[in-house]
Design an enzyme around this catalytic site. Structure first.
Site, PDB file in Angstrom:
ATOM      1  N   TYR A 183     -16.465  16.952 -14.966  1.00 31.23           N
ATOM      2  CA  TYR A 183     -16.890  15.397 -14.954  1.00 31.23           C
ATOM      3  C   TYR A 183     -18.034  15.297 -13.692  1.00 31.23           C
ATOM      4  O   TYR A 183     -17.601  15.665 -12.768  1.00 31.23           O
ATOM      5  CB  TYR A 183     -15.771  14.552 -14.691  1.00 31.23           C
ATOM      6  CG  TYR A 183     -15.866  13.211 -14.787  1.00 31.23           C
ATOM      7  CD1 TYR A 183     -16.225  12.464 -15.952  1.00 31.23           C
ATOM      8  CD2 TYR A 183     -15.746  12.321 -13.543  1.00 31.23           C
ATOM      9  CE1 TYR A 183     -16.444  11.114 -15.550  1.00 31.23           C
ATOM     10  CE2 TYR A 183     -16.249  11.104 -13.495  1.00 31.23           C
ATOM     11  CZ  TYR A 183     -16.593  10.395 -14.507  1.00 31.23           C
ATOM     12  OH  TYR A 183     -16.925   9.132 -14.290  1.00 31.23           O
ATOM     13  N   ASP A 211      -7.811  18.579 -14.182  1.00 30.76           N
ATOM     14  CA  ASP A 211      -8.004  17.304 -14.560  1.00 30.76           C
ATOM     15  C   ASP A 211      -7.641  17.166 -16.263  1.00 30.76           C
ATOM     16  O   ASP A 211      -8.284  17.650 -16.980  1.00 30.76           O
ATOM     17  CB  ASP A 211      -9.461  16.937 -14.524  1.00 30.76           C
ATOM     18  CG  ASP A 211      -9.840  15.502 -15.050  1.00 30.76           C
ATOM     19  OD1 ASP A 211      -9.335  14.914 -15.632  1.00 30.76           O
ATOM     20  OD2 ASP A 211     -10.788  14.911 -14.425  1.00 30.76           O
ATOM     21  N   ARG A 258       0.660  -1.378  -0.004  1.00 25.60           N
ATOM     22  CA  ARG A 258      -0.032  -0.042   0.131  1.00 25.60           C
ATOM     23  C   ARG A 258       0.776   1.240  -0.200  1.00 25.60           C
ATOM     24  O   ARG A 258       0.692   2.309  -0.788  1.00 25.60           O
ATOM     25  CB  ARG A 258      -1.103   0.059   1.274  1.00 25.60           C
ATOM     26  CG  ARG A 258      -1.599   1.594   1.279  1.00 25.60           C
ATOM     27  CD  ARG A 258      -2.963   1.239   2.073  1.00 25.60           C
ATOM     28  NE  ARG A 258      -2.994   0.296   3.362  1.00 25.60           N
ATOM     29  CZ  ARG A 258      -2.368   0.576   4.462  1.00 25.60           C
ATOM     30  NH1 ARG A 258      -1.481   1.640   4.642  1.00 25.60           N
ATOM     31  NH2 ARG A 258      -2.161  -0.273   5.502  1.00 25.60           N
ATOM     32  N   LYS A 289      -8.906   6.209 -19.355  1.00 21.11           N
ATOM     33  CA  LYS A 289      -9.122   6.810 -20.487  1.00 21.11           C
ATOM     34  C   LYS A 289      -8.017   6.688 -21.571  1.00 21.11           C
ATOM     35  O   LYS A 289      -7.395   5.534 -21.983  1.00 21.11           O
ATOM     36  CB  LYS A 289      -9.556   8.011 -20.636  1.00 21.11           C
ATOM     37  CG  LYS A 289     -10.831   8.130 -19.265  1.00 21.11           C
ATOM     38  CD  LYS A 289     -12.032   7.531 -19.485  1.00 21.11           C
ATOM     39  CE  LYS A 289     -12.774   7.561 -18.136  1.00 21.11           C
ATOM     40  NZ  LYS A 289     -13.212   8.942 -17.547  1.00 21.11           N
TER      41      LYS A 289
HETATM   42  C1  LIG Z   1     -13.641   9.169 -16.479  1.00 24.89           C
HETATM   43  C2  LIG Z   1     -13.354  10.458 -15.862  1.00 24.89           C
HETATM   44  C3  LIG Z   1     -13.051  10.605 -14.466  1.00 24.89           C
HETATM   45  C4  LIG Z   1     -13.173   9.456 -13.291  1.00 24.89           C
HETATM   46  O1  LIG Z   1     -12.288   8.405 -13.751  1.00 24.89           O
HETATM   47  P1  LIG Z   1     -12.446   6.913 -13.475  1.00 24.89           P
HETATM   48  O2  LIG Z   1     -11.269   6.235 -13.696  1.00 24.89           O
HETATM   49  O3  LIG Z   1     -13.635   6.676 -14.128  1.00 24.89           O
HETATM   50  O4  LIG Z   1     -12.892   6.947 -11.815  1.00 24.89           O
HETATM   51  C5  LIG Z   1     -12.525  11.843 -14.017  1.00 24.89           C
HETATM   52  N1  LIG Z   1     -12.462  12.914 -14.831  1.00 24.89           N
HETATM   53  C6  LIG Z   1     -12.588  12.852 -16.177  1.00 24.89           C
HETATM   54  C7  LIG Z   1     -12.591  13.834 -17.058  1.00 24.89           C
HETATM   55  C8  LIG Z   1     -13.005  11.573 -16.702  1.00 24.89           C
HETATM   56  O5  LIG Z   1     -13.377  11.630 -18.004  1.00 24.89           O
END
Ligand SMILES: *Cc1c(COP(=O)(O)O)cnc(C)c1O
Length: 385
Positions: free
Chosen positions: A102, A174, A50, A199
Site C-alpha cells: 500500500y 496487512d 485513551r 475498507k
Molecule cells: C487503505 C489501506 C491502508 C490504510 O488505511 P487507512 O484506513 O486509509 O489509513 C493500509 N493498507 C491497505 C492495504 C489499504 O488498502
C-alpha cells in the site's frame, strides 16, 4: 463449549455480545472520556478512554477472535494501526516490505520512520528463496500484503512466516483486501495482522479505522503500551459502526466475490482489455497458493485497457461506478493507481513493479452484476479512440 463453530456466527456473536446490564443486543456507545473511581486506588476496570473504552474493547475482542489471535487493538485509521506496529522497532532495525505494498505504508516508512533510523527494503516476496537470502542481521520484520495492492500479487503467507520464524523475526500481514472471512494469516503462522477497517470490515464507506491483532501475550503488552502512549485510538462511535459493519461481512463478501468472479471473466474476454489481474482466475499469478491460503480470490480486480482506449475518457464515462480512492464498500469504486493510491511511490519504482499509467483498479460492489457490466461496457465503448 462455544455457542458456535463457524465464522459466519462469530461475525455476529463474537467478542463481547450485547450489554449485560440491560440486555441490549448491541454494545452501547460508551461516549465518555473518563470513569468515576469509587475510592483512591480503586477503579471498575476503566480509567481513561485513551487507555480503554468498553465499546472499543468489544471491537478489539471481536477482531482478535475473528483473526484467531490473542489480542486486538483499534486505531483511528489503518495508517495509525501500521504506525503503531512500526513503533515496535528501533533505530538501526530494517523492515522488508513487499513490492506493491500500500502506498501509504511505503510513504510512512520512507518519509517518517526513516528519519528515526528505521530502514526498509522493497523485495519480491513471491520469491521465497530470494526473500530468505535477503534476511540480514538488521532485518527485524517482513511486512506483506496478499493479494497486494494493486496488481493483486499473491504471496505465500505460510512460506513467509516460516522464513521469519527461522530467522527469529516478525511476520506482519496487512489483511485488508481479504478480511478474516476469506483469509486468516495467524492460522498460517503470522505474528501480527493489520487491517484498514475503513475498507471491507466497515464496508459502507462511512468510517476510517484501523485494527491490529497479535498472537503473542508479550507482543500484545507492547502494542497496548504503544497504543496508550501514542494515542491514535478509535472513537467509541466509530467502534460501534465497525462492530455493526462486521456483522454483515459474510453476506456482503459472498456477494462482492460472486460479482467479482463474473466481472473478471467478463473483462478477460473483452476485446478492449489487455490484461486482467484477479487471483480467482485459474491462470493468475499465485492462483494455487491463494486457493490454499484463502477462501477465494476476493473482490478486487485490476485491469489494463489497450493503448487505443483513453483512460481519462473511460473514467469520466462511468455512470454507476464512482471514481474514488478507497475500496471494500457496498458501492463499486474504480481508481487510477498511478495517479491516486500509488502516487506517493516514485515513477521509476512504479514502472518497475508494473503500476503502469493504463492500469485501472476496480473494487467490485454488491450492486446488480448486470448493471455493473453494462456500465463497464458502455464506458469502454466511449473511451475507444
Ligand atoms: C487503505 C489501506 C491502508 C490504510 O488505511 P487507512 O484506513 O486509509 O489509513 C493500509 N493498507 C491497505 C492495504 C489499504 O488498502
Amino acid at each position: 463449549m462455544s455457542k458456535y463453530k463457524n465464522i459466519e456466527s462469530a461475525l455476529i456473536h463474537g467478542g463481547i455480545y450485547g450489554d449485560e446490564h440491560t440486555g441490549a443486543v448491541n454494545v452501547p456507545i460508551y461516549q465518555t472520556s473518563t470513569y468515576e473511581q469509587p475510592e483512591l486506588g480503586k477503579h471498575k476496570g476503566w480509567e481513561y478512554s485513551r487507555t480503554g473504552n468498553p465499546t472499543r474493547a468489544a471491537l478489539e475482542a471481536l477482531i482478535a477472535e475473528l483473526e484467531c489471535g490473542k489480542a486486538g487493538f483499534a486505531f483511528a485509521s489503518g495508517m495509525a494501526a501500521i504506525t503503531a506496529v512500526l513503533s515496535l522497532f528501533e533505530s538501526g532495525d530494517k523492515i522488508i516490505i513487499s513490492s506493491n505494498v500500500y502506498g501509504g505504508t511505503f510513504r510512512v516508512l520512507d518519509k517518517v520512520f526513516k528519519n528515526f533510523g528505521i530502514n526498509y527494503t522493497i523485495e519480491d516476496t513471491t520469491d521465497l528463496a530470494g526473500l530468505d537470502s535477503k534476511i540480514t542481521p538488521d532485518v527485524k520484520a517482513i511486512l506483506v500484503e496478499s493479494p497486494a495492492n494493486p496488481l493483486l500479487t499473491v504471496t505465500d503467507l505460510s512460506g513467509v512466516s516460516e522464513i521469519a520464524k527461522k530467522h527469529g523475526i516478525l511476520s506482519v500481514v496487512d489483511n485488508t483486501f481479504m478480511t478474516p472471512y476469506l483469509q486468516r494469516p495467524i492460522e498460517l503462522g503470522a505474528d501480527i495482522v493489520i487491517h484498514s477497517a475503513t475498507k471491507y470490515l466497515g464496508g459502507h464507506s462511512d468510517l476510517v479505522a484501523g485494527l491490529v491483532v497479535v498472537n503473542d501475550e508479550a507482543l500484545a503488552e507492547r502494542i497496548a503500551f504503544i497504543q496508550n502512549s501514542t494515542g491514535g485510538v478509535l472513537a467509541p462511535f466509530d467502534s460501534f459502526l465497525l462492530i455493526r459493519g462486521i456483522k454483515t461481512l459474510g453476506v456482503r463478501l459472498d456477494r462482492h466475490v460472486a460479482n467479482a468472479e463474473k466481472a473478471a471473466e467478463y473483462l478477460k474476454l473483452h476485446r478492449a482489455v489487455k490484461q486482467v489481474y484477479y487471483p480467482g482466475l485459474p491462470d493468475a499469478q499465485g492462483y494455487e497458493i491463494n486457493r490454499r491460503q484463502a477462501k477465494n480470490g476476493g473482490a478486487m480486480i485490476s485491469f489494463e485497457l489497450y493503448e487505443n482506449y483513453n483512460i481519462a475518457k473511460f473514467f469520466s464515462s462511468l455512470r454507476l461506478i464512482a471514481l474514488a480512492e478507497s475500496l471494500g464498500g457496498v458501492e463499486s469504486l474504480v481508481c487510477h493507481p498511478a495517479s491516486m493510491t500509488h502516487a506517493s511511490i516514485p515513477y521509476e519504482i512504479r514502472q518497475k513493479v508494473g503500476i503502469t499509467d493504463g492500469l485501472i483498479r476496480l473494487s467490485v460492489g454488491i450492486e446488480s452484476i448486470d448493471d455493473l457490466l453494462f456500465d463497464l461496457d458502455q464506458a469502454i465503448a466511449e473511451s475507444e479512440m
